[in-house]
Scaffold this motif. Structure first.
Motif, PDB file in Angstrom:
ATOM      1  N   ARG A  12       0.800  -1.215   0.000  1.00 42.19           N
ATOM      2  CA  ARG A  12       0.000   0.000   0.000  1.00 42.19           C
ATOM      3  C   ARG A  12       0.833   1.266   0.000  1.00 42.19           C
ATOM      4  O   ARG A  12       0.333   2.324  -0.380  1.00 42.19           O
ATOM      5  N   SER A  13       2.064   1.241   0.475  1.00 39.77           N
ATOM      6  CA  SER A  13       2.857   2.467   0.592  1.00 39.77           C
ATOM      7  C   SER A  13       4.151   2.328  -0.195  1.00 39.77           C
ATOM      8  O   SER A  13       4.502   1.241  -0.691  1.00 39.77           O
ATOM      9  N   GLU A  14       4.869   3.485  -0.233  1.00 38.92           N
ATOM     10  CA  GLU A  14       6.157   3.499  -0.915  1.00 38.92           C
ATOM     11  C   GLU A  14       7.257   2.883  -0.055  1.00 38.92           C
ATOM     12  O   GLU A  14       8.365   2.638  -0.545  1.00 38.92           O
ATOM     13  N   ALA A  15       6.996   2.649   1.250  1.00 38.32           N
ATOM     14  CA  ALA A  15       7.953   2.058   2.191  1.00 38.32           C
ATOM     15  C   ALA A  15       9.287   2.792   2.176  1.00 38.32           C
ATOM     16  O   ALA A  15      10.315   2.273   1.725  1.00 38.32           O
ATOM     17  N   PRO A  16       9.303   4.054   2.645  1.00 34.66           N
ATOM     18  CA  PRO A  16      10.560   4.786   2.666  1.00 34.66           C
ATOM     19  C   PRO A  16      11.502   4.224   3.744  1.00 34.66           C
ATOM     20  O   PRO A  16      11.085   3.495   4.645  1.00 34.66           O
ATOM     21  N   PRO A  17      12.780   4.587   3.661  1.00 31.98           N
ATOM     22  CA  PRO A  17      13.721   4.122   4.696  1.00 31.98           C
ATOM     23  C   PRO A  17      13.340   4.689   6.056  1.00 31.98           C
ATOM     24  O   PRO A  17      12.671   5.703   6.181  1.00 31.98           O
ATOM     25  N   MET A  18      13.849   4.017   7.089  1.00 31.68           N
ATOM     26  CA  MET A  18      13.533   4.397   8.462  1.00 31.68           C
ATOM     27  C   MET A  18      14.061   5.781   8.782  1.00 31.68           C
ATOM     28  O   MET A  18      13.435   6.540   9.543  1.00 31.68           O
ATOM     29  N   ALA A  19      15.164   6.176   8.193  1.00 27.73           N
ATOM     30  CA  ALA A  19      15.749   7.479   8.486  1.00 27.73           C
ATOM     31  C   ALA A  19      14.821   8.603   8.046  1.00 27.73           C
ATOM     32  O   ALA A  19      14.660   9.605   8.749  1.00 27.73           O
ATOM     33  N   GLU A  20      14.192   8.455   6.871  1.00 31.57           N
ATOM     34  CA  GLU A  20      13.284   9.487   6.396  1.00 31.57           C
ATOM     35  C   GLU A  20      12.053   9.582   7.290  1.00 31.57           C
ATOM     36  O   GLU A  20      11.535  10.673   7.554  1.00 31.57           O
ATOM     37  N   VAL A  21      11.597   8.454   7.777  1.00 34.49           N
ATOM     38  CA  VAL A  21      10.438   8.466   8.665  1.00 34.49           C
ATOM     39  C   VAL A  21      10.777   9.160   9.968  1.00 34.49           C
ATOM     40  O   VAL A  21       9.981   9.930  10.525  1.00 34.49           O
ATOM     41  N   LEU A  70      10.626  12.857   9.567  1.00 31.94           N
ATOM     42  CA  LEU A  70       9.244  13.335   9.614  1.00 31.94           C
ATOM     43  C   LEU A  70       8.791  13.491  11.061  1.00 31.94           C
ATOM     44  O   LEU A  70       8.127  14.467  11.432  1.00 31.94           O
ATOM     45  N   LEU A  71       9.143  12.508  11.905  1.00 28.29           N
ATOM     46  CA  LEU A  71       8.729  12.548  13.289  1.00 28.29           C
ATOM     47  C   LEU A  71       9.367  13.727  14.023  1.00 28.29           C
ATOM     48  O   LEU A  71       8.721  14.411  14.820  1.00 28.29           O
ATOM     49  N   ALA A  72      10.628  13.991  13.715  1.00 21.05           N
ATOM     50  CA  ALA A  72      11.307  15.113  14.355  1.00 21.05           C
ATOM     51  C   ALA A  72      10.682  16.439  13.947  1.00 21.05           C
ATOM     52  O   ALA A  72      10.488  17.342  14.769  1.00 21.05           O
ATOM     53  N   ALA A  73      10.315  16.554  12.643  1.00 24.01           N
ATOM     54  CA  ALA A  73       9.683  17.792  12.184  1.00 24.01           C
ATOM     55  C   ALA A  73       8.323  17.995  12.838  1.00 24.01           C
ATOM     56  O   ALA A  73       7.907  19.124  13.129  1.00 24.01           O
ATOM     57  N   LEU A  74       7.596  16.921  13.069  1.00 21.90           N
ATOM     58  CA  LEU A  74       6.284  17.031  13.696  1.00 21.90           C
ATOM     59  C   LEU A  74       6.399  17.467  15.150  1.00 21.90           C
ATOM     60  O   LEU A  74       5.567  18.239  15.648  1.00 21.90           O
ATOM     61  N   GLU A  75       7.442  17.000  15.868  1.00 18.22           N
ATOM     62  CA  GLU A  75       7.589  17.352  17.278  1.00 18.22           C
ATOM     63  C   GLU A  75       7.876  18.830  17.454  1.00 18.22           C
ATOM     64  O   GLU A  75       7.541  19.430  18.477  1.00 18.22           O
ATOM     65  N   ARG A  76       8.430  19.464  16.435  1.00 16.09           N
ATOM     66  CA  ARG A  76       8.741  20.888  16.543  1.00 16.09           C
ATOM     67  C   ARG A  76       7.483  21.765  16.421  1.00 16.09           C
ATOM     68  O   ARG A  76       7.473  22.909  16.843  1.00 16.09           O
ATOM     69  N   THR A  77       6.450  21.235  15.795  1.00 16.89           N
ATOM     70  CA  THR A  77       5.246  22.055  15.593  1.00 16.89           C
ATOM     71  C   THR A  77       4.421  22.188  16.856  1.00 16.89           C
ATOM     72  O   THR A  77       3.602  23.102  16.981  1.00 16.89           O
ATOM     73  N   ARG A  78       4.560  21.315  17.805  1.00 14.80           N
ATOM     74  CA  ARG A  78       3.806  21.366  19.050  1.00 14.80           C
ATOM     75  C   ARG A  78       2.291  21.330  18.809  1.00 14.80           C
ATOM     76  O   ARG A  78       1.517  22.067  19.402  1.00 14.80           O
ATOM     77  N   VAL A  79       1.888  20.442  17.881  1.00 13.29           N
ATOM     78  CA  VAL A  79       0.463  20.252  17.586  1.00 13.29           C
ATOM     79  C   VAL A  79       0.185  18.763  17.549  1.00 13.29           C
ATOM     80  O   VAL A  79       0.944  17.996  16.948  1.00 13.29           O
TER      81      VAL A  79
END
Length: 1422
Positions: A1123-1132, A1135-1144
């Motif tokens: 179902r997905s493109e299955a990106p490498p773990m580093a890219e994921v 994404l998680l680090a960028a989300l934590e900076r938004t504080r939402v």
């Protein structure tokens, strides 16, 4: 024919035209009787039916064939106009006639014209008038016979007998003459005869010379010039005839005496010869249209009627032009069908046209309707009681005439061009006859009934010049023309048309009918019917006669009996003594005509034995025969004693009218309390209508009084009923209202009527009420201020008065003022409902009112309030539309000032609402910031959306908007990283565990509803993406979100385990693989196949081949599982680090956290498992390579068999290696992880790794380790040969075709039967309780090396043993209840239904045989 005139024809005045209403049109005789006083003054009238009365044309056009009459428009010449031949000779008018004919003046021109006329036309005119040429010429010729001989000898030169005889020059004239008198034309090939004593027919008469003499000259000389008559055998010299004949005529020849006798007979349309051609209606119409179009040189419909009329009378008077037309006149409708529909006729009438069958204006009904006297004539008289048809063309005409028996006639023009009519009133009939006799006396002297023969045409201008009143009309299609008794009429057709006519007689005709019979007796003219017979027939039905008709019959019968008695007395005095009864009504009319006057005898006649069949009326007894009168016999139909009772019965019937008349007179003369009610007057009128009493002054007065009384009663009822209410409430104004003074006069009129009306006292009371109303109204109008209720009450009372009240307009004006002031007071008293529109409407209404001080004062206050309100409304609107928005402080100050205005202002209310909403939003934003909690993405988006809709400047809004944009940007970045192109899934679906896994072939079991523990929160069902998103959004922290996602992971693993078991069961050996459907195309397996490592389903390689990379390098997943493109773990992780900076907080963030934690945990377990498996492989050594699916069977060569058996291209499952069933035609292209001997933990580990939407190297490592691990050795009981035995493999491949078609379940059943085991009954469905998990795991570990076909027959006594599923890859399902199924083969073991892919319904309906028993039974049968 009239004298030619130099001036043009001047049309006479128009006759009356009547257009009856539908009510009047319903009774034709009543309508004609109504218009008779007007129409009989002109003789003819025209009747236009009401619009919509259009009877269908019912004549049988295909059968209608007729021979028309030839009409020459100038048949009557100028000599007749000048008074006849003798008068012109005596007065020496020949020169004058020659000049009128257009000849140039010259010497002896008159003499030449006289000679030609005397020789050619005069004998024909004499013949046409009916005179006997023989007796008129005999004295002249006898006086000078020798001179006649010399003249005839001179006129007839001798002929050479040797010459061939030529045609007679007068042959056409002779033939034409015969056609005029109705004789049959003879063949034109007959030769002229000149032999002695011969006839025109060619026969020789051997007679003595002294017996054959000329009856004119009395001489028998010149035998070769003697002619014999073919009618009476009399002989005539050819030179003694006038005109003389040069040769013997061809065909039959009649002498003047025979011709005179022939002419004395009644002839059809005397004077017009019949044409020789038989026409159909269509052919005649084509001829008629072509004639008119050619004559006028224009289309027929464009020729004006005035032009045709003038041209017709010009042609009638022009002797130099010979125009011949044809007229289809007097065509019997009985033979060809009427133009009107008749019952049971050939024409099929539609239901909509059935009303015309019985319509009184249908000419088939009119003559024989009850009001028509002709209903009492027993015979059908064609043209009189039966309609005649007329097909006309341009210039075809009908001459001056009156109807038979001076009856009425009615003519209907069905279709075609108009018919022009001329008529004279019946009172001018004798005057018209006198004018014609004056202009052509000789014709009337020789033929007194000339005007009855339809052969005389005369210009209406000539008659009008002699004082005869003439009227005209143009009858168009669909119109009637009615002629009245003894009204002379004539006319012509404007073009091709079709008309129908019939006669009828009404009661008023009765005296004229008897007068006509006396007139016919003087003219020696035959009767169409017997008037006396008709009267006696009516008298015999006296009880059913109309009373008016009975009165007329009584008067006519009294005259008839009185005359009959006088005649019979006279006959007896003459010596007639013999009498006998004679049934004259049983004889035909022509068998009982008087020998002298041709009157049809009915009451009496005299006969003589010497002349059988000959009779004479009592008026002409001396003309019967020369016998003595004493020899005569008086024949009678009734004795006088029979006639008197008949007359008495009619008289009694007529006396009904006298009784009615006395009662009417008494009712009309009543006074005061003796007055009768309106119902008595109506009953008298109704009695008159039902008995058809005559219209006279008494009836007219009764009808007038009744009509006035009914009108007064209606007006009084209207006044009493209050009809005026509707009109005034609708704003209308009646133009016919009575004034109060007129009402007083009307009340006085009611009391003065001869009729007593019940409304009179009530109307007098109404007048009193009106006077009271007027007094009260004057009081209210004089007051300065009045209430609406009081004014409305007066107006409501006035609605009951249907009279004109002068106070009403003033009351209405005052009511409008009061209502408006009351409305203003109510509106200003409720500011919450006082809108700008309401104020404007009140001001507009006030402007429409009549000026008044109170209204003007209220208008000023209202206008001032409107100005202030509009100012603040506009200001509030501008504040709300400002960009950028104003601060909340500015808006609050403006709102506070606007609140002081006593009106409802939308913009001000909106301003207040915006301020209130802004304060609530700011408070909510402050609470979020003060609480220290991380806002969710949905809450943030909702705050931004609501803040943008508020028209107030909000400081936190921009920061919220920026934060929302960052969240949206992150979601787009994550979607581009994880989602495939055109993916149908959302980002949340990819990040979350799969809550829905594809169909497993068996219906999902509905989870048991767990009992809610007290104190525990109710769980939210996670059945859809919306449920998951809602659960994640409502979670208070990350731990609750992780718990929700963990629940989803467990459901995902369970569902996928069931799907894998189902798909594996599909690929088990079966007899007929054509029933199996796989792949995305849902077709049977065929050729190269790929098996998904995740769902274990098979797919055609051509349907799902991945162009990027070989399937052997990495685990192959089918498109639904990938179902997905299955990106490498580093890219994921980035994404998680960028989300934590938004504080939402957002559901995707919780799902991503869970995914990362799940992936890290799986990496750790996968590394440990891979290391352990590699160590185990080094210790155990290499094993047998795994196989997955079926081999292709049917190889015929040993090389191919060896290749299949020993090669590695096709991979087979151990089950298919063990069975001896024939193989099918598909194989797999790649190796799959073998599930035999694979522990549940390893399988779940691999499955979980494949489910992760990230790319991990441990996934590849674990896949290759499990793919290369050695298989467990085959059980001891296996019957399949080893794969490296080529001979056994060849034998294994060459199975019979019959064995290929058997399914594995059928084989199992047959195997059981072969052992002699009887068929088992349907076993019950078992549900086993789940055993302790630790114990289950312990037993599972102990049984991993046991054979899947271990004998569990002895385990029924132990629940602990039955709790173990012997399936090779048991999924260990969890729950309060687990569904089991028992094998019906040899082993009798129990299996989890989900582990062997069997549904509950299938387990209950059919036997289940496990894989081991299926394989064993197959080998045993071999």
């Amino acid at each position: 024919m009239s004298r030619p005139r130099t001036d043009e024809f001047k049309p006479p005045p128009e006759c009356p035209v009547f257009e009856p209403s539908w009510e009047e049109f319903g009774d034709p005789f009543a309508f004609i009787n109504k218009i008779r006083p007007i129409a009989e003054k002109t003789g003819i009238c025209k009747v236009r039916p009401p619009p919509g009365w259009q009877p269908p044309f019912a004549c049988d056009v295909d059968r209608l064939h007729f021979v028309p009459r030839i009409q020459r428009l100038n048949e009557l010449e100028l000599v007749a106009d000048e008074g006849g031949f003798d008068l012109v000779c005596r007065d020496r008018r020949w020169t004058k006639i020659a000049l009128q004919m257009g000849f140039a003046p010259g010497k002896a021109i008159g003499s030449h014209l006289r000679a030609h006329y005397e020789k050619v036309l005069y004998p024909y005119n004499l013949f046409q008038s009916g005179a006997n040429l023989l007796y008129m010429l005999k004295p002249t010729l006898a006086a000078d016979s020798q001179a006649s001989k010399d003249l005839m000898a001179h006129d007839a030169p001798p002929r050479d007998p040797q010459q061939p005889e030529r045609g007679c020059p007068n042959a056409y004239g002779a033939k034409h003459l015969k056609s005029e008198v109705g004789l049959p034309p003879q063949s034109n090939t007959a030769s002229c005869q000149t032999k002695t004593s011969h006839s025109a027919s060619g026969r020789v008469h051997p007679v003595q010379v002294d017996l054959v003499v000329c009856l004119v000259c009395g001489s028998g000389a010149d035998e070769d010039r003697l002619l014999l008559c073919d009618g009476c055998d009399d002989s005539y010299h050819t030179f003694c005839l006038i005109p003389s004949l040069q040769d013997v005529p061809k065909g039959d020849w009649r002498c003047p005496k025979c011709l005179a006798q022939e002419c004395s007979k009644p002839q059809e349309a005397f004077g017009f010869e019949q044409a020789y051609r038989d026409y159909s209606l269509r052919a005649f119409g084509q001829m008629a249209d072509a004639f008119k179009s050619d004559y006028f040189n224009m289309p027929v419909h464009m020729v004006p009627t005035e032009l045709v009329e003038k041209e017709f009378w010009r042609l009638v008077g022009a002797i130099e032009e010979d125009v011949t037309v044809e007229y289809g006149a007097d065509i019997a409708s009985k033979e060809f069908g009427s133009g009107f529909p008749i019952p049971n006729g050939r024409f099929k009438v539609s239901p909509a046209d059935e009303k015309y069958l019985k319509c009184g204006w249908n000419l088939n009904n009119m003559a024989m309707m009850d009001p028509s006297v002709l209903t009492h004539v027993t015979a059908d008289i064609c043209g009189m009681t039966l309609p005649w048809l007329y097909v006309g063309m341009c210039f075809s005409s009908f001459c001056w005439h009156i109807e038979d028996h001076w009856s009425y006639s009615i003519n209907y023009l069905h279709w075609g061009e108009p018919k022009t009519w001329y008529g004279a009133p019946g009172s001018a009939a004798e005057q018209l006859e006198a004018v014609m006799k004056k202009l052509a006396p000789e014709l009337f002297d020789s033929q007194p009934d000339l005007l009855h023969q339809l052969v005389t045409i005369m210009n209406p201008n000539t008659l009008m010049a002699h004082g005869v009143p003439i009227y005209r009309t143009n009858q168009c299609a669909g119109e009637f023309v009615v002629t009245f008794p003894r009204a002379y009429h004539s006319g012509f057709n404007q073009g091709f048309n079709f008309a129908e006519a019939v006669n009828f007689c009404t009661t008023d005709w009765m005296p004229l009918g008897r007068q006509c019979v006396d007139h016919y007796r003087l003219l020696n003219r035959y009767n169409v019917f017997s008037h006396d017979e008709m009267v006696c027939n009516m008298a015999s039905k006296a009880g059913t006669l109309d009373v008016v008709l009975a009165s007329a019959v009584h008067r006519d019968m009294a005259l008839m009996i009185r005359e009959e008695k006088a005649l019979r007395d006279a006959v007896k005095k003459l010596g007639v003594s013999r009498c006998q009864e004679a049934k004259y009504d049983h004889l035909q009319d022509d068998e009982r005509q008087c020998v002298k006057c041709r009157t049809t005898c009915y009451l009496s006649a005299v006969t003589c034995p010497c002349s059988p069949g000959v009779l004479a009326c009592l008026h002409h007894i001396h003309d019967l025969c020369p016998c003595p009168v004493s020899n005569y016999t008086l024949n009678y139909r009734f004795t006088l004693d029979d006639l008197y009772p008949m007359m008495t019965a009619v008289k009694h019937r007529a006396e009904l009218y006298d009784d009615w008349a006395s009662r009417v007179a008494e009712t009309l003369d009543a006074r005061l309390e003796k007055k009768k009610g309106l119902s008595v007057f109506r009953s008298l009128v109704s009695e008159s209508d039902s008995n058809i009493f005559p219209d006279n002054d008494l009836l007219f007065r009764l009808q007038l009084v009744t009509k006035d009384a009914e009108k007064c009663s209606s007006v009084a009822q209207q006044l009493l009923g209050g009809k005026r209410q509707t009109r005034f409430r609708c704003g209308g104004k009646s133009q016919s209202l009575l004034t109060v003074e007129e009402l007083r006069s009307f009340v006085r009129q009611l009391y003065n009527l001869p009729c007593s009306l019940t409304q009179a006292p009530l109307l007098k009371k109404l007048l009193n009420d009106i006077e009271d109303f007027q007094q009260h109204s004057e009081k209210v109008l004089s007051e300065a201020v009045s209430s609406v209720v009081e004014i409305q009450g007066l107006l409501d009372v006035s609605f009951d008065f249907d009279v004109e009240l002068p106070e009403l307009p003033c009351l209405r004006v005052k009511l409008e003022h009061a209502r408006w002031l009351e409305g203003v007071q109510q509106a200003t008293g409720r500011p919450s409902t006082l809108t700008l529109e309401a104020m404007r409407r009140l001001i507009d209404q006030g402007l429409g009112l009549a000026p008044h001080p109170s209204v003007e004062k209220a208008m000023a206050r209202l206008q001032e309030l409107l100005s202030v309100a509009e100012h603040w409304e506009d200001k509030a609107g501008s504040l709300l539309r400002a960009s950028p928005p104003h601060p909340i402080e500015t808006l609050s100050a403006a709102a506070e000032k606007a609140s002081a205005i006593p009106a409802q202002l939308p913009n001000c209310l909106l301003l207040k609402a915006s301020i209130r909403t802004a304060r609530e939003w700011l408070q909510e934003a402050e609470e979020q910031q003060a609480g220290g909690t991380v806002p969710t993405a949905d809450a943030l988006a909702d705050m931004v959306l609501r803040g943008q809709a508020i028209q107030v400047h909000l400081e936190p809004l921009e920061r919220f908007r920026s934060l929302s944009a960052e969240v949206q940007e992150w979601k787009e970045s994550a979607a581009s990283m994880l989602l495939k192109k055109d993916s149908p899934f959302t980002l949340l679906e990819i990040l979350c565990p799969r809550f829905e896994v594809g169909s497993v072939g068996s219906p999902k079991r509905k989870p048991k509803k767990a009992s809610q523990q007290p104190g525990k929160k109710k769980t939210v069902p996670l059945d859809s993406l919306a449920d998951i998103e809602k659960a994640l959004s409502e979670s208070k922290d990350s731990s609750s979100a992780a718990a929700t996602l963990e629940e989803l992971r467990l459901r995902e693993m369970d569902a996928l385990a069931a799907l894998r078991a189902h798909n594996e069961s599909k690929l088990l050996p079966s007899g007929d693989c054509m029933e199996l459907t796989v792949c995305l195309c849902h077709k049977t397996p065929m050729g190269a196949m790929l098996q998904c490592e995740l769902c274990r389903d098979a797919f055609h390689s051509v349907c799902v081949r991945d162009p990027g990379g070989s399937p052997a390098e990495r685990p192959w997943l089918c498109p639904p599982c990938r179902r997905s493109e299955a990106p490498p773990m580093a890219e994921v992780l980035s994404l998680l680090a960028a989300l934590e900076r938004t504080r939402v907080r957002l559901p995707e963030a919780d799902a991503l956290h869970f995914l990362v934690e799940r992936a890290v945990s799986w990496q750790h377990r996968a590394r440990q498992t891979s290391d352990e498996l590699r160590l185990q492989e080094m210790q155990e050594g290499p094993g047998t390579p795994p196989v997955l699916t079926r081999w292709a069977s049917g190889s015929t060569t040993a090389d191919s068999n060896a290749q299949v058996c020993g090669g590695r291209a096709p991979y087979l499952t151990p089950e298919w290696n063990k069975t001896s069933l024939p193989q099918t035609v598909f194989y797999t292209e790649q190796k799959c992880i073998p599930l035999q001997g694979l522990s549940r933990e390893l399988e779940e580990l691999m499955v979980e790794g494949l489910l992760l939407p990230v790319s991990l190297p441990e996934t590849q490592d674990l896949y290759h380790v499990l793919l290369q691990r050695p298989l467990s050795p085959p059980p001891a009981g296996c019957l399949s040969p080893p794969l490296d035995d080529s001979s056994d493999c060849t034998e294994h491949l060459q199975l019979s075709s019959q064995e290929k078609t058997l399914s594995w379940r059928h084989l199992a059943r047959e195997g059981v039967k072969a052992e002699g085991r009887p068929g088992k009954d349907k076993k019950p469905h078992y549900k086993r309780q789940k055993m302790n998990k630790d114990k289950s795991l312990e037993r599972r570990a102990a049984s991993t090396s046991s054979s899947p076909r271990s004998d569990f027959s002895q385990s029924d006594d132990s629940d602990e043993e039955m709790s173990e599923c012997p399936a090779e890859s048991c999924q260990q399902p969890e729950g309060d209840e687990v569904d089991w199924v028992q094998c019906d083969g040899r082993c009798n073991q129990w299996f989890h239904q989900v582990c062997v892919g069997v549904t509950t319904e299938l387990a209950e309906k059919e036997d289940y045989v496990c894989v081991g028993c299926t394989i064993d039974d197959g080998h045993l049968r071999q």
